[in-house]
Write a protein that holds these residues in place. Structure first.
Motif, short mmCIF file in Angstrom:
data_model
loop_
_atom_site.label_atom_id
_atom_site.label_comp_id
_atom_site.label_asym_id
_atom_site.label_seq_id
_atom_site.Cartn_x
_atom_site.Cartn_y
_atom_site.Cartn_z
N ILE B 215 70.63 44.62 40.72
CA ILE B 215 69.62 45.67 40.69
C ILE B 215 68.26 45.02 40.49
N MET B 216 67.36 45.22 41.46
CA MET B 216 66.07 44.55 41.41
C MET B 216 65.02 45.42 40.71
N LYS B 225 56.78 53.84 43.81
CA LYS B 225 55.75 53.83 44.85
C LYS B 225 54.39 53.48 44.25
N LYS B 226 54.17 53.99 43.05
CA LYS B 226 52.91 53.70 42.39
C LYS B 226 52.77 52.21 42.16
N SER B 227 53.89 51.59 41.80
CA SER B 227 53.84 50.15 41.56
C SER B 227 53.58 49.39 42.85
N ASP B 299 60.66 48.64 54.05
CA ASP B 299 60.33 47.22 54.13
C ASP B 299 59.39 46.80 53.00
N GLN B 300 58.37 47.64 52.75
CA GLN B 300 57.41 47.28 51.71
C GLN B 300 58.03 47.29 50.33
N GLU B 304 58.59 44.03 48.08
CA GLU B 304 57.99 43.98 46.76
C GLU B 304 59.01 43.52 45.70
N TYR B 305 60.23 44.06 45.78
CA TYR B 305 61.18 43.80 44.70
C TYR B 305 62.17 42.69 44.97
#
Lengths: 267, 332
Positions: B215-216, B225-227, B299-300, B304-305
């Motif tokens: 779990i990332m 999304k805010k992050s 994808d984003q 990111e994670y």
């Protein structure tokens, strides 16, 4: 509790069967071809004493065809198991709060019912053939009563239960249709020919006779012939045939349960 | 809130060397819609299989509705519903017969079952097709039938494995609506897996991003999304007036970037922020000539994670696992 889910799955199996009209037709066409071509064309002229008391060879092999039909029907009982695995239905059953045993038991029961019905239809066809001019069929010479009928039913049920149990169990360990077909093809012809289903075993070489004598198909046809033909001298007394079949089906059902339960356990 | 699913250090190793799930820990609260988001082969289906007692775990502890999945599998099975990834409804039975079979398998009394079946078939809009053979159904209809089958015994937890995989957009939207309706009408907990961000976003209270068995990240869709910087609203306001301050002071706006007469506005939720934003601008006399909304895509978020793009994950690292998971499915 187990009864309810077993019954529900049993009905599902039977619905699949009677709705697939083509399948029933194919299942019956094979014995009809055997009876109509093989049986008519085979120039075996043996006296009744060599044929377990059957008046002619056609009558003799018609009885064999009943047992073979039951055998073949049961062999294909595993087919639905393989399909259900393929389509995830088996997993759905494994996730349900049901007794795992209901999965094989319902299929064995359904296969048994299908096999007995198919065999009885073949019996009707064989009896009908005897009345068609130019064709030979099954001529019953025994004083046929209700006990004979029940005896035949019992023999078919025991035979079918034994084979259905083992083939359902095998199919639970098999992942693909192709493998199941290979297993069926490996077993069906030897089981059929190394038995008294089609030919009297007295004409066989000693080693084949030894195999045929312990083949459950032999026990089944031997018992049924004694119930159908007057003065039939069985390979075994009819009691031995039935007890032998009972023992055989108890062993295969137990073996089937062990194999099925192992196959259904989570990995 | 009490946890209805508790997973602690769950590990599942296939064939002695493929670590499909690699030590994950999470809780799902009662009444929550929780989603696992990740590419194929990330370990989503494996986790569901362990939680639904279909697969033996290698190590770790899992309880569902307070029952241990290893020690009390029958109790777990009784309290959950499973809508698997594959279409498992029976082609040669009618929709209603399929439902009745499911009801019997879950021990629902025939009388109760009959009423519930009508109710559920109405919910998924299959009343008219109910007495037709399932082989005449479209893929979407089968999936809806599958969903209603999972609900027949009113489970406390419903597991949905890729509920909209392979469905067209219309059917997908309908499925989402059904799941939302469910959430509204009952306090059922839903655990779903998906590799569509929109799906996780529009349905889930909380999302766990999973990749290569780990779990990332785990949080509400809004926070995730805010992050990432949230959604981006691009607007064009011709003229000399600078609206940067007006935009910045609108609620929900994170940041503004001005380029000539174009503004890139970062907001938490683009769908709800656009209308108030436009109102504020027009109140101050601005005439907006162009609006577009960009949302962070899978994808984003993934990038990111996990540090790699979803496409790369499916082609390289995840590929072996994908193949392995396919093989597993076949051999199960």
């Amino acid at each position: 509790m187990m009864l309810r889910e077993t019954y529900a799955l049993f009905i599902r199996e039977l619905k699949h069967w009677y709705r697939a009209k083509v399948q029933i037709f194919m299942m019956l066409i094979q014995p009809i071809v055997w009876l109509g071509l093989f049986g008519q064309a085979f120039p075996i002229k043996l006296p009744p004493v060599a044929l377990n008391g059957a008046p002619d060879y056609m009558s003799y092999m018609s009885v064999g065809m009943l047992a073979v039909t039951a055998l073949f029907t049961c062999m294909f009982a595993g087919m639905s198991v393989v399909w259900d695995r393929r389509f995830g239905f088996l997993n759905k059953l494994r996730a349900a709060p049901i007794s795992r045993g209901s999965i094989p038991v319902s299929r064995v029961m359904a296969a048994m019912v299908r096999a007995v019905i198919s065999a009885l239809l073949v019996l009707l066809i064989a009896l009908l053939f005897a009345h068609i001019p130019g064709l030979q069929g099954l001529t019953v010479t025994a004083d046929f009563g209700i006990l004979n009928a029940l005896g035949i039913l019992l023999i078919l049920m025991l035979l079918a239960t034994a084979f259905a149990a083992i083939f359902v169990a095998i199919s639970l360990t098999i992942k693909t249709q192709e493998t199941l077909f290979a297993v069926i093809n490996l077993l069906n012809l030897p089981l059929m020919f190394a038995s008294a289903a089609l030919f009297p075993i007295t004409g066989m070489p000693d080693w084949l006779q030894a195999v045929a004598k312990v083949n459950p198909l032999t026990l089944a046809v031997d018992g049924m012939r004694q119930l159908l033909f007057a003065g039939s001298e069985g390979i075994y007394p009819i009691g031995v045939d039935i007890l032998g079949l009972l023992a055989f089906s108890l062993v295969l059902v137990s073996l089937g349960i062990v194999v099925a339960m192992r196959a259904l356990k989570e990995k | 809130m009490t946890a209805i699913i508790e997973v602690k250090d769950l590990v599942k190793v296939y064939n002695g060397n493929i670590r499909a799930v690699d030590g994950i820990t999470f809780d799902v609260a009662e009444g929550e819609v929780f989603g696992f988001l990740g590419p194929n082969g990330a370990g989503k289906t494996t986790t569901i299989s362990v939680l639904t007692t279909l697969l033996q775990l290698t190590s770790g502890e899992c309880t569902v509705c307070g029952y241990d999945v290893v020690k009390q599998p029958t109790d777990v099975r009784r309290s959950i519903g499973l809508v698997p990834q594959e279409l498992t409804v029976d082609d040669d039975l009618t929709g209603r017969e399929n439902m009745m079979l499911q009801a019997t398998l879950y021990g629902v009394e025939p009388k109760v079952a009959k009423e519930r079946i009508d109710e559920l078939l109405a919910l998924v809009k299959l009343e008219e097709a109910a007495d037709r053979m399932v082989k005449t159904y479209s893929g979407g209809m089968r999936k809806r039938l599958e969903l209603s089958e999972g609900l027949i015994h009113r489970p406390r937890v419903l597991f949905l494995d890729e509920p909209t995989l392979g469905l067209d957009i219309q059917t997908r939207t309908t499925m989402w609506q059904h799941i939302r309706d469910l959430k509204k009408s009952s306090n059922m907990t839903v655990f779903l897996t998906t590799h569509y961000l929109e799906e996780a976003d529009s349905l889930c209270d909380r999302i766990g991003i999973i990749d290569m068995g780990k779990i990332m990240a785990m949080d509400t869709p809004a926070t995730l999304k805010k992050s990432l910087g949230g959604d981006v609203i691009s607007i064009k306001i011709p003229g000399e007036v600078d609206y940067t301050d007006v935009i910045q002071s609108t609620s929900g706006v994170l940041s503004v970037k001005k380029e000539d007469s174009s503004y890139r506005v970062k907001v938490i939720n683009g769908e709800t922020a656009t209308a108030p934003l436009l109102q504020e601008i027009s109140k101050k006399g601005g005439a907006v000539t162009y609006v577009s909304l960009e949302r962070p895509n899978m994808d984003q978020v993934f990038l990111e994670y996990t540090g790699r793009s979803l496409r790369d994950a499916e082609q390289s690292g995840g590929f072996d696992k994908l193949a392995a998971s396919r093989q597993m499915r076949r051999s199960r």
